[in-house]
Enzyme design. Structure first.
Site, PDB file in Angstrom:
ATOM      1  N   HIS A  85       0.652  -1.090   0.176  1.00 62.26           N
ATOM      2  CA  HIS A  85      -0.236   0.023  -0.162  1.00 62.26           C
ATOM      3  C   HIS A  85       0.996   1.239   0.122  1.00 62.26           C
ATOM      4  O   HIS A  85       1.602   1.609   0.992  1.00 62.26           O
ATOM      5  CB  HIS A  85      -0.940  -0.110   1.465  1.00 62.26           C
ATOM      6  CG  HIS A  85      -1.680   1.198   1.203  1.00 62.26           C
ATOM      7  ND1 HIS A  85      -3.078   0.915   1.434  1.00 62.26           N
ATOM      8  CD2 HIS A  85      -1.685   2.313   0.890  1.00 62.26           C
ATOM      9  CE1 HIS A  85      -3.904   2.148   1.205  1.00 62.26           C
ATOM     10  NE2 HIS A  85      -2.762   3.185   1.295  1.00 62.26           N
ATOM     11  N   HIS A  88       1.325   5.472  -1.589  1.00 61.14           N
ATOM     12  CA  HIS A  88       1.217   6.567  -2.645  1.00 61.14           C
ATOM     13  C   HIS A  88       2.317   7.134  -3.348  1.00 61.14           C
ATOM     14  O   HIS A  88       3.298   7.637  -2.577  1.00 61.14           O
ATOM     15  CB  HIS A  88       0.367   7.613  -1.576  1.00 61.14           C
ATOM     16  CG  HIS A  88      -0.766   6.839  -1.010  1.00 61.14           C
ATOM     17  ND1 HIS A  88      -2.233   7.320  -1.590  1.00 61.14           N
ATOM     18  CD2 HIS A  88      -0.972   6.499  -0.021  1.00 61.14           C
ATOM     19  CE1 HIS A  88      -2.899   6.590  -0.857  1.00 61.14           C
ATOM     20  NE2 HIS A  88      -2.365   6.117   0.347  1.00 61.14           N
ATOM     21  N   LEU A  89       2.510   7.012  -4.751  1.00 58.31           N
ATOM     22  CA  LEU A  89       3.636   7.514  -5.335  1.00 58.31           C
ATOM     23  C   LEU A  89       3.273   8.935  -5.893  1.00 58.31           C
ATOM     24  O   LEU A  89       4.386   9.319  -6.642  1.00 58.31           O
ATOM     25  CB  LEU A  89       4.150   6.502  -6.508  1.00 58.31           C
ATOM     26  CG  LEU A  89       4.438   5.195  -5.684  1.00 58.31           C
ATOM     27  CD1 LEU A  89       4.730   4.116  -7.023  1.00 58.31           C
ATOM     28  CD2 LEU A  89       5.606   5.073  -4.921  1.00 58.31           C
ATOM     29  N   ARG A  90       2.105   9.442  -5.991  1.00 55.28           N
ATOM     30  CA  ARG A  90       1.899  10.533  -6.574  1.00 55.28           C
ATOM     31  C   ARG A  90       2.176  10.693  -8.006  1.00 55.28           C
ATOM     32  O   ARG A  90       2.011   9.478  -8.542  1.00 55.28           O
ATOM     33  CB  ARG A  90       2.539  11.783  -5.850  1.00 55.28           C
ATOM     34  CG  ARG A  90       2.284  11.829  -4.211  1.00 55.28           C
ATOM     35  CD  ARG A  90       0.843  12.020  -3.916  1.00 55.28           C
ATOM     36  NE  ARG A  90       1.009  12.131  -2.577  1.00 55.28           N
ATOM     37  CZ  ARG A  90      -0.130  11.851  -1.720  1.00 55.28           C
ATOM     38  NH1 ARG A  90      -1.081  10.930  -2.433  1.00 55.28           N
ATOM     39  NH2 ARG A  90      -0.340  12.182  -0.637  1.00 55.28           N
ATOM     40  N   ASN A 140      -5.323   7.065  -5.859  1.00 54.20           N
ATOM     41  CA  ASN A 140      -5.999   8.735  -5.725  1.00 54.20           C
ATOM     42  C   ASN A 140      -5.261   9.920  -6.054  1.00 54.20           C
ATOM     43  O   ASN A 140      -4.868  10.516  -5.139  1.00 54.20           O
ATOM     44  CB  ASN A 140      -6.333   8.694  -4.198  1.00 54.20           C
ATOM     45  CG  ASN A 140      -5.114   8.590  -3.022  1.00 54.20           C
ATOM     46  OD1 ASN A 140      -4.299   8.006  -3.502  1.00 54.20           O
ATOM     47  ND2 ASN A 140      -5.276   9.021  -2.001  1.00 54.20           N
ATOM     48  N   LYS A 189      -9.855  -0.420  -5.507  1.00 52.09           N
ATOM     49  CA  LYS A 189      -9.608   0.525  -4.204  1.00 52.09           C
ATOM     50  C   LYS A 189     -10.869   1.422  -3.997  1.00 52.09           C
ATOM     51  O   LYS A 189     -11.360   1.973  -4.601  1.00 52.09           O
ATOM     52  CB  LYS A 189      -8.475   1.519  -3.922  1.00 52.09           C
ATOM     53  CG  LYS A 189      -8.411   2.465  -2.751  1.00 52.09           C
ATOM     54  CD  LYS A 189      -7.986   1.488  -1.642  1.00 52.09           C
ATOM     55  CE  LYS A 189      -7.994   2.181  -0.510  1.00 52.09           C
ATOM     56  NZ  LYS A 189      -6.603   3.055  -0.386  1.00 52.09           N
ATOM     57  N   HIS A 196     -10.584   1.251   2.266  1.00 48.65           N
ATOM     58  CA  HIS A 196     -10.334   2.376   3.272  1.00 48.65           C
ATOM     59  C   HIS A 196     -11.350   2.385   4.104  1.00 48.65           C
ATOM     60  O   HIS A 196     -12.663   2.718   3.879  1.00 48.65           O
ATOM     61  CB  HIS A 196     -10.084   3.732   2.729  1.00 48.65           C
ATOM     62  CG  HIS A 196      -9.808   4.614   3.750  1.00 48.65           C
ATOM     63  ND1 HIS A 196      -8.583   5.397   3.732  1.00 48.65           N
ATOM     64  CD2 HIS A 196     -10.576   5.230   4.550  1.00 48.65           C
ATOM     65  CE1 HIS A 196      -8.615   6.059   4.782  1.00 48.65           C
ATOM     66  NE2 HIS A 196      -9.701   6.053   5.279  1.00 48.65           N
ATOM     67  N   HIS A 242      -4.356  -0.546   6.005  1.00 47.58           N
ATOM     68  CA  HIS A 242      -4.122   0.221   7.070  1.00 47.58           C
ATOM     69  C   HIS A 242      -5.100   0.035   8.423  1.00 47.58           C
ATOM     70  O   HIS A 242      -5.272   1.195   8.862  1.00 47.58           O
ATOM     71  CB  HIS A 242      -3.706   1.700   6.828  1.00 47.58           C
ATOM     72  CG  HIS A 242      -4.798   2.300   6.123  1.00 47.58           C
ATOM     73  ND1 HIS A 242      -6.229   2.494   6.206  1.00 47.58           N
ATOM     74  CD2 HIS A 242      -4.724   2.795   4.809  1.00 47.58           C
ATOM     75  CE1 HIS A 242      -6.950   3.310   5.283  1.00 47.58           C
ATOM     76  NE2 HIS A 242      -5.872   3.419   4.151  1.00 47.58           N
ATOM     77  N   LEU A 298      -4.804   9.602   8.201  1.00 47.33           N
ATOM     78  CA  LEU A 298      -5.941   8.809   8.121  1.00 47.33           C
ATOM     79  C   LEU A 298      -5.820   7.475   7.572  1.00 47.33           C
ATOM     80  O   LEU A 298      -5.292   7.281   6.557  1.00 47.33           O
ATOM     81  CB  LEU A 298      -7.121   9.621   7.404  1.00 47.33           C
ATOM     82  CG  LEU A 298      -7.685  11.135   7.890  1.00 47.33           C
ATOM     83  CD1 LEU A 298      -8.479  11.618   6.748  1.00 47.33           C
ATOM     84  CD2 LEU A 298      -8.314  10.915   8.885  1.00 47.33           C
ATOM     85  N   ASP A 313       1.415   2.570   3.473  1.00 45.84           N
ATOM     86  CA  ASP A 313       0.474   3.773   3.346  1.00 45.84           C
ATOM     87  C   ASP A 313       1.483   5.253   3.559  1.00 45.84           C
ATOM     88  O   ASP A 313       1.006   6.075   4.085  1.00 45.84           O
ATOM     89  CB  ASP A 313      -0.591   3.707   4.485  1.00 45.84           C
ATOM     90  CG  ASP A 313      -1.653   4.756   4.184  1.00 45.84           C
ATOM     91  OD1 ASP A 313      -1.639   5.306   2.786  1.00 45.84           O
ATOM     92  OD2 ASP A 313      -2.398   5.340   5.031  1.00 45.84           O
ATOM     93  N   HIS A 348       3.196  14.899   1.378  1.00 51.65           N
ATOM     94  CA  HIS A 348       2.643  15.952   1.162  1.00 51.65           C
ATOM     95  C   HIS A 348       3.804  17.001   1.350  1.00 51.65           C
ATOM     96  O   HIS A 348       4.265  16.680   2.113  1.00 51.65           O
ATOM     97  CB  HIS A 348       1.445  16.177   2.218  1.00 51.65           C
ATOM     98  CG  HIS A 348       0.116  15.422   1.700  1.00 51.65           C
ATOM     99  ND1 HIS A 348      -0.660  15.569   0.944  1.00 51.65           N
ATOM    100  CD2 HIS A 348      -0.421  14.343   2.461  1.00 51.65           C
ATOM    101  CE1 HIS A 348      -1.674  14.691   0.929  1.00 51.65           C
ATOM    102  NE2 HIS A 348      -1.374  13.953   1.986  1.00 51.65           N
ATOM    103  N   ALA A 406      -3.677  15.019   5.324  1.00 49.47           N
ATOM    104  CA  ALA A 406      -3.434  13.806   6.244  1.00 49.47           C
ATOM    105  C   ALA A 406      -2.445  12.982   5.603  1.00 49.47           C
ATOM    106  O   ALA A 406      -2.683  12.707   4.208  1.00 49.47           O
ATOM    107  CB  ALA A 406      -4.796  13.189   6.556  1.00 49.47           C
TER     108      ALA A 406
END
Ligand SMILES: [Zn+2]
Length: 346
Positions: free
Chosen positions: A13, A15-17, A41, A101, A138, A176, A221, A249, A253, A265
Site C-alpha cells: 500500500h 502513494h507514489l503521486r 487517488n 480501491k 479504506h 491500514h 487517516l 501507506d 505531502h 492527512a
C-alpha cells in the site's frame, strides 16, 4: 555488528503521486521494495484500466536508470459509484491491475469521487468476486456524527460485514488497520480477508499528534489511535498470521500543505520504511518474524511469486533527513532529523 538479511519485501500500500513529485520520492520505495500496490487517488482518480496503464508507464519512466528493471508497480483502480463491470473485466485482462480501491467519499486525500454507498457497487463487486479481483478498502465511515476515533470499528459493522456476507468469495484487503476491533475482525473472518499494517500506526499512539503542541506531520487517516490499539496491531503483525502483512501507506505531502490551518492527512515513511518495521519487530522481540510479514504474506495474498533477491540492514543509528526535496518543495519525512536505529546497507 548486527546484520539482518531478508528476502526483498513488497509494499502492499503506497502513494507514489505523479510527475515531478513522483520522481522525487520513487527511489525511496524502489531501493527497498521489489513491488508495490500503487494507490489510485491521484488528483484525477485512476478509475479506468486505460488510466492505470498510462500511470504505470509514467512510473516506469520515472525510475532512475540504475533502478530500471528492479521494480514492478502493481496498479489499482479507483472504485466509483459508477464503475461498470466491463471495467473490471478489462482490468483483470490487462494483467497490470491487482486490486480495486474503495474509498468512502470524503474519507481521505482525493476521495471526493469515492463511493457514496457501497450497495450502489454490488453488481461490480459481484464481477470482482467472479474475476477474483481483490477489493482494497479504506475502512472508515465518513458521516460527520461519528467520532473520528470510532470510524473504523463502525465501518466494520455497517459496511464490511454486509459485504462479506453477500460476497463470500470476494478477496478483501482491509487497508491500514488501526484498531483492535479490526485485528479481531480480520482474525475471525475467512482466509479471503487480509489486512495491511503501517509502521507509523505501530510506532505511535495518538499522543504523538499533541506532543507539546500540535504536530501536523503525525496527522494521517485513519488517525493515530489509543495505546491499546497500537499494541493490538503489533501483536497481529508478529503473530505469524498470514492475513496481516506490510503496507506502509506512505503518503507524501509538501510541508506547505501540512503546516497550515487545514493540513493534509498523510505520513511519509518510504525513506526508512523497512527500517522502521525492523524497529517495531525488534522492540517486540520478534525480529525473526519480520521477513514473513514483509516479504511473504502480501505476495501470497495477491497470488504472486515470492521475491528471490534479498536486502540487508545493520543495527546502526542514523538521522532521517530534516527534509526531502518534493518537486522543488519541502517534504518533512517521518522522524525528520531524528534517529532511526536500523540502516540499509545496499
Ligand atoms: Zn493510503
Amino acid at each position: 555488528m548486527i546484520q539482518l538479511t531478508l528476502i526483498r519485501p513488497d509494499d502492499c500500500h503506497v502513494h507514489l503521486r505523479d510527475d515531478n513529485q513522483m520522481c522525487s520520492i520513487l527511489p525511496d520505495t524502489v531501493r527497498r521494495f521489489a513491488r508495490a500496490i500503487v494507490m489510485p487517488n491521484l488528483k484525477l482518480p485512476v478509475s479506468t484500466t486505460e488510466l492505470a496503464l498510462a500511470y504505470r508507464k509514467r512510473i516506469y519512466s520515472a525510475l532512475p536508470v540504475a533502478m530500471k528493471g528492479h521494480f514492478t508497480p502493481l496498479m489499482t483502480l479507483y472504485l466509483t459509484d459508477n464503475t461498470p463491470s466491463s471495467e473490471i473485466i478489462r482490468a483483470k485482462e490487462s494483467g497490470a491491475v491487482h486490486g480495486i480501491k474503495f474509498y468512502p467519499a470524503g474519507a481521505t486525500t482525493h476521495s471526493n469521487s469515492g463511493v457514496t454507498d457501497i450497495t450502489k457497487c454490488y453488481s461490480t463487486l459481484e464481477t470482482m468476486e467472479r474475476a477474483d479481483m481483490p477489493l482494497l478498502v479504506h475502512g472508515e465511515v465518513t458521516d460527520p456524527e461519528t467520532d473520528i476515533f470510532d470510524r473504523e470499528k463502525i465501518f466494520i459493522d455497517k459496511v464490511l460485514i454486509p459485504v462479506i456476507k453477500r460476497f463470500q468469495k470476494l478477496r478483501i484487503v482491509f487497508e491500514h488497520i488501526t484498531t483492535k476491533e479490526a485485528v479481531e475482525f480480520v482474525k475471525e473472518t475467512s482466509n479471503n480477508i487480509g489486512a495491511t499494517i503501517t509502521a507509523h500506526h505501530m510506532l505511535l499512539n495518538r499522543n504523538a499528534m499533541f506532543n507539546s503542541g500540535i504536530r501536523p506531520h503525525h496527522y494521517c487517516l485513519p488517525v493515530l489511535k489509543h495505546e491499546t490499539h497500537r499494541r493490538a496491531l503489533i501483536e497481529a503483525a508478529i503473530s505469524e498470521n498470514p492475513k496481516f502483512f506490510l503496507g506502509t501507506d506512505s503518503a507524501p505531502h509538501s510541508k506547505f500543505t501540512k503546516e497550515t490551518a487545514c493540513g493534509c492527512a498523510g505520513i511519509y515513511t518510504s525513506h526508512a520504511a523497512i527500517e522502521l518495521y525492523a524497529e517495531v519487530f525488534e522492540q517486540a522481540n520478534a525480529l525473526e518474524k519480520l521477513e514473513a510479514f514483509a516479504s511473504f504474506y502480501g505476495a501470497d495474498f495477491y497470488k504472486m511469486p515470492r521475491n528471490k533477491d534479498t536486502i540487508s540492514m545493520i543495527k546502526e543509528n542514523w538521522n532521517a533527513p530534516a527534509q526531502i526535496d518534493f518537486s522543488g518543495e519541502a517534504l518533512i519525512p517521518f522522524r525528520a532529523n531524528e534517529v532511526v536505529t536500523w540502516k540499509m546497507t545496499d
